[in-house]
Design a protein around this motif. Structure first.
Motif, PDB file in Angstrom:
ATOM      1  N   SER A 159       1.105 -26.137 -65.904  1.00 15.11           N
ATOM      2  CA  SER A 159       2.485 -25.489 -65.732  1.00 15.11           C
ATOM      3  C   SER A 159       3.419 -26.666 -65.012  1.00 15.11           C
ATOM      4  O   SER A 159       4.614 -26.552 -65.098  1.00 15.11           O
ATOM      5  N   ARG A 210       7.714 -31.450 -65.596  1.00  8.59           N
ATOM      6  CA  ARG A 210       8.693 -31.155 -64.433  1.00  8.59           C
ATOM      7  C   ARG A 210       9.111 -32.322 -63.950  1.00  8.59           C
ATOM      8  O   ARG A 210       8.711 -33.541 -64.068  1.00  8.59           O
ATOM      9  N   LYS A 244       8.750 -26.276 -57.067  1.00  7.54           N
ATOM     10  CA  LYS A 244       9.831 -25.383 -57.287  1.00  7.54           C
ATOM     11  C   LYS A 244      10.253 -25.829 -59.107  1.00  7.54           C
ATOM     12  O   LYS A 244       9.100 -25.932 -59.721  1.00  7.54           O
ATOM     13  N   ASP A 245      11.426 -25.783 -59.248  1.00  8.50           N
ATOM     14  CA  ASP A 245      11.752 -25.963 -60.703  1.00  8.50           C
ATOM     15  C   ASP A 245      11.466 -27.657 -60.960  1.00  8.50           C
ATOM     16  O   ASP A 245      11.326 -27.751 -62.188  1.00  8.50           O
ATOM     17  N   VAL A 246      11.377 -28.228 -59.715  1.00  5.85           N
ATOM     18  CA  VAL A 246      11.109 -29.788 -59.774  1.00  5.85           C
ATOM     19  C   VAL A 246       9.984 -29.877 -58.743  1.00  5.85           C
ATOM     20  O   VAL A 246       9.720 -28.999 -57.756  1.00  5.85           O
TER      21      VAL A 246
END
Length: 84
Positions: free
Chosen positions: A7, A11, A71-73
């Motif tokens: 996941s 990123r 996080k998102d990055v």
């Protein structure tokens, strides 16, 4: 909370000073302990790779110990990046 390594791929990796280093393309894992050792990053445009440890493909190695937050990055401590 648990995050899978898969996941994390693709990123963006950003330093704590706001520099976009690139995109996470792979992870180096110590198999006995199952721990992530290194992030392998495809450098973004404008990144001078001569300042980093790189592999034969020009990808940047950053130790997982430099990660501050995910996080998102992926946010890394710029002071924790070994320089070439």
């Amino acid at each position: 909370m648990s995050i899978t390594g898969k996941s994390l791929l693709d990123r963006n990796v950003v330093s704590d000073r706001g520099t976009v280093i690139g995109r996470l393309v792979d992870l180096s894992i110590e198999t006995k302990a199952g721990k992530i050792i290194m992030l392998i990053i495809k450098p973004g445009k404008g990144i001078d790779i001569s300042n980093f440890r790189i592999n034969e493909k020009g990808e940047i190695f950053i130790p997982f110990t430099a990660v501050k937050a995910i996080k998102d990055v992926v946010i890394i401590n710029e002071g924790g990046i070994p320089r070439a």
